[in-house]
Design an enzyme around this catalytic site. Structure first.
Site, PDB file in Angstrom:
ATOM      1  N   THR A 108      -6.944   3.921   3.217  1.00 38.44           N
ATOM      2  CA  THR A 108      -6.136   3.274   4.251  1.00 38.44           C
ATOM      3  C   THR A 108      -5.699   4.274   5.317  1.00 38.44           C
ATOM      4  OG1 THR A 108      -5.317   1.799   2.524  1.00 38.44           O
ATOM      5  CG2 THR A 108      -4.144   1.781   4.620  1.00 38.44           C
ATOM      6  N   ASN A 109      -5.225   5.448   4.887  1.00 39.86           N
ATOM      7  CA  ASN A 109      -4.808   6.467   5.850  1.00 39.86           C
ATOM      8  C   ASN A 109      -5.976   6.987   6.676  1.00 39.86           C
ATOM      9  OD1 ASN A 109      -1.786   7.806   5.542  1.00 39.86           O
ATOM     10  ND2 ASN A 109      -2.416   6.639   3.759  1.00 39.86           N
ATOM     11  N   LYS A 158      -4.996   3.615  -8.665  1.00 38.96           N
ATOM     12  CA  LYS A 158      -3.990   4.085  -7.710  1.00 38.96           C
ATOM     13  C   LYS A 158      -3.072   2.907  -7.405  1.00 38.96           C
ATOM     14  CE  LYS A 158      -3.277   5.416  -2.917  1.00 38.96           C
ATOM     15  NZ  LYS A 158      -3.837   5.374  -1.547  1.00 38.96           N
TER      16      LYS A 158
END
Length: 334
Positions: free
Chosen positions: A60-61, A184
């Site tokens: 996502t980052n 995660k």
């Protein structure tokens, strides 16, 4: 009544424990915002020398949904070259392989393997959320894991998957797959983490927190690390929480955890603030002085002046802690 521990065999290859940075994508200051591979090479080495135990790309980052297939491969090749040049060629690199179809995710896994990744990170499909039944969800992960040349880490982040949230029963089922090695939990559900760690040893199925602001509780609850956007800005301090805990220095780890948790609040606000923080606190150290290198890719926008100033103050509480910690060195070939 006692909890019945899982009897599944240990996995052949496990994601090494520790703190991982979901690395941001850096762009050239042009209208097209091409990937700046030179900048990403420098940032990669900075994170490794900062003590991060592994790196995640195209999560996502990393703005994975905004990158082309070819860009993803080039970024992974650059990262593998960067760590090899540092003298740690086997350093863990995790690649996001999240696609909206089973076929796409399998192809991304194959691409990532060829480009030098060590593990794969996989979100659930979410384009048509109402059609993602439990059977479809479990079937998706099973089918991709069957074909993936890389061990798969389940990525649970309801905030970017239209609310789809794998529960502990789903994850317990997936943990039995020989090529699914970890999860995660960016859902931030500590109760879910405890349910999983009570059933599985880290060699059977490892549990990682999805940010560094609850790393200490994750470790205390049987988890083995976290994946944190804050690592892009302060890699030494975030990794140090884990290192102190492993060394048995829990009071020091807790104290540092408190400071890290306050700084990470800015990352929770938006990716744009994480990227701004990296540009403000790290960019100059890497010779990356153009703030546009750290802007999100269009159509997303950089933060306004008010949020920039707020971010400097919130993240700034970690500056002193970061500067106390020495960079790691890697003699060639070690």
């Amino acid at each position: 009544m006692a909890i019945t521990k899982s009897s599944i065999p240990p996995k052949k290859i496990m994601l090494p424990p520790g703190v991982y940075t979901p690395v941001i994508s850096l762009y050239k200051a042009t209208k097209e915002q091409e990937i700046d591979l030179d900048a990403m090479y420098k940032h990669c080495q900075y994170l490794v020398k900062g003590g991060q135990h592994g790196l995640v790309y195209q999560g996502t980052n990393g703005e994975a949904v905004l990158l082309s297939r070819e860009e993803k491969k080039e970024i992974l090749k650059t990262a593998r070259k960067a760590v090899t040049d540092l003298g740690v060629p086997n350093y863990p690199i995790v690649a996001g392989i999240s696609g909206q179809s089973t076929n796409e995710s399998i192809q991304l896994a194959q691409d990532a393997h060829e480009a030098g990744a060590s593990f794969a990170l996989l979100l659930p499909p979410s384009f048509w959320a109402k059609s993602v039944t439990e059977d479809a969800l479990l079937g998706f992960y099973t089918d991709v894991a069957d074909e993936s040349p890389l061990p798969v880490v389940v990525y649970n982040f309801p905030g970017v998957t239209s609310g789809i949230d794998l529960n502990s029963d789903n994850l317990t089922t997936l943990a039995s797959h020989p090529n699914i090695v970890a999860v995660k939990l960016t859902c931030g559900n500590v109760g879910k983490a405890i349910r999983l760690t009570s059933l599985f040893t880290p060699s059977q199925f490892s549990v990682y927190g999805g940010s560094s602001d609850f790393l200490f509780p994750t470790l205390e609850g049987g988890g083995v690390g976290c994946v944190t956007g804050m690592g892009n800005v302060f890699p030494r301090a975030t990794a140090r929480v884990y290192d102190l805990w492993v060394e048995g220095k829990k009071d020091e780890a807790r104290r540092l955890q408190e400071v890290v948790a306050h700084a990470e609040w800015a990352c929770k606000k938006s990716l744009a603030l994480t990227k701004f923080g990296a540009g403000w606190f790290v960019g100059g150290k890497l010779g990356l002085g153009d703030e546009k290198t750290f802007w999100p890719r269009r159509p997303y926008l950089p933060p306004g002046e008010g949020l920039r100033e707020w971010t400097k103050g919130v993240m700034g509480v970690l500056v002193e802690e970061e500067e106390k910690i020495e960079e790691k060195t890697f003699p060639k070939g070690k």
